[in-house]
Design an enzyme around this catalytic site. Sequence first.
Site, PDB file in Angstrom:
ATOM      1  N   VAL A 101       0.312   0.579   0.145  1.00 52.69           N
ATOM      2  CA  VAL A 101      -1.072   0.917  -0.156  1.00 52.69           C
ATOM      3  C   VAL A 101      -1.124   2.169  -1.022  1.00 52.69           C
ATOM      4  O   VAL A 101      -0.564   3.207  -0.648  1.00 52.69           O
ATOM      5  CB  VAL A 101      -1.865   1.163   1.152  1.00 52.69           C
ATOM      6  CG1 VAL A 101      -3.337   1.368   0.845  1.00 52.69           C
ATOM      7  CG2 VAL A 101      -1.666   0.032   2.141  1.00 52.69           C
ATOM      8  N   SER A 102      -1.750   2.086  -2.191  1.00 53.72           N
ATOM      9  CA  SER A 102      -1.961   3.240  -3.068  1.00 53.72           C
ATOM     10  C   SER A 102      -0.613   3.900  -3.396  1.00 53.72           C
ATOM     11  O   SER A 102       0.261   3.267  -3.977  1.00 53.72           O
ATOM     12  CB  SER A 102      -2.939   4.206  -2.393  1.00 53.72           C
ATOM     13  OG  SER A 102      -3.399   5.175  -3.301  1.00 53.72           O
ATOM     14  N   TRP A 103      -0.413   5.170  -3.036  1.00 48.78           N
ATOM     15  CA  TRP A 103       0.876   5.837  -3.249  1.00 48.78           C
ATOM     16  C   TRP A 103       1.999   5.020  -2.620  1.00 48.78           C
ATOM     17  O   TRP A 103       3.078   4.873  -3.195  1.00 48.78           O
ATOM     18  CB  TRP A 103       0.812   7.236  -2.644  1.00 48.78           C
ATOM     19  CG  TRP A 103       2.054   8.068  -2.734  1.00 48.78           C
ATOM     20  CD1 TRP A 103       2.380   8.971  -3.703  1.00 48.78           C
ATOM     21  CD2 TRP A 103       3.142   8.089  -1.788  1.00 48.78           C
ATOM     22  NE1 TRP A 103       3.602   9.552  -3.441  1.00 48.78           N
ATOM     23  CE2 TRP A 103       4.083   9.027  -2.261  1.00 48.78           C
ATOM     24  CE3 TRP A 103       3.414   7.416  -0.599  1.00 48.78           C
ATOM     25  CZ2 TRP A 103       5.269   9.307  -1.580  1.00 48.78           C
ATOM     26  CZ3 TRP A 103       4.591   7.684   0.081  1.00 48.78           C
ATOM     27  CH2 TRP A 103       5.510   8.620  -0.420  1.00 48.78           C
ATOM     28  N   GLY A 105       2.119   1.920  -2.376  1.00 49.47           N
ATOM     29  CA  GLY A 105       2.385   0.751  -3.195  1.00 49.47           C
ATOM     30  C   GLY A 105       3.483   1.005  -4.212  1.00 49.47           C
ATOM     31  O   GLY A 105       4.274   0.110  -4.536  1.00 49.47           O
ATOM     32  N   THR A 127      -2.869  -0.140  -5.989  1.00 46.97           N
ATOM     33  CA  THR A 127      -1.784   0.694  -6.485  1.00 46.97           C
ATOM     34  C   THR A 127      -1.581   0.460  -7.976  1.00 46.97           C
ATOM     35  O   THR A 127      -2.364  -0.234  -8.628  1.00 46.97           O
ATOM     36  CB  THR A 127      -0.498   0.429  -5.685  1.00 46.97           C
ATOM     37  OG1 THR A 127       0.467   1.422  -5.987  1.00 46.97           O
ATOM     38  CG2 THR A 127       0.064  -0.956  -5.973  1.00 46.97           C
TER      39      THR A 127
END
Length: 286
Positions: A101-103, A105, A127
């Site tokens: 998820v996000s970072w 990812g 991401t």
Amino acid sequence: MPQNYVFRTIELDGQYLRTAVRPGTSSLPPLLIFNGIGANLELVFPFVAALDPTLEVIAFDVPGVGGSSTPATPFRFPGLAKLAARMLDYLDYSQVNVIGVSWGGALAQQFAYSHPERCKKLILAATSAGAVMVPGRPKVLLKMASPRRYLQPSHGVAIAPDIYGGAFRRDPHLAEAHANKVRSSGKLGYYWQLFAGLGWTSIHWLHKIRQPTLILAGDDDPLIPLVNMRLLAWRIPNSELHVIDDGHLFLITRAQSVAPLIMTFLSEEKQPAVIRHQPTSALIKN
């Protein structure tokens, strides 16, 4: 605190990692979660609760976050991917499915690339490919560059609509509930996470990721504009993109809708097409 998690703090070469495993009985490989920047493992519990209860799930605090120790020097993404593989060895897992998820990812991409034998399927949520990404608005990125929202919950509540978008724009109670689950370990760990991604990009090797990949994007994400997720889908050969009507944290705010998509993806076993050749005689006309 949920009672069906097994919490352990393990030591790997002087680095202490806080882990949480939700045991399961499914025949599917366990799901390993790489969380967002500064986010302790408790923040993914609402998402985990929406998944099939038989699915085994592994979450952990990366170095410098939550209950894990802060290293004297920062890790880069390849080092963090190696540390995650060693954590799986310690916990006695051979192969997992991975969601980032996000970072997280970015770390998930690195893990799938560096340790392909350990990652059966890959899920990338909100991401990007790193340094080559199309950035969000500067004022949003400036708010994200500071760990203040994790150190001062009231500040996190105030800026949540701007940085997370989607449902956080409409429901102030979401930001309060999110802030109440935050467990900060200080500024240094957050800055170490920023350093991990400084100058990093996956764009030149995304085409080498061969795992089946599910890409999930929010259509109102101030941090990761949708074009970044389309780029990932274009570069990763065996991928599919789903766009969610929400913001950056749709895994939490739309968990009941997103979890079935994920379970379907994890359960699918795509078989190669079977070509049956007709007998030669059937092709000859009388």
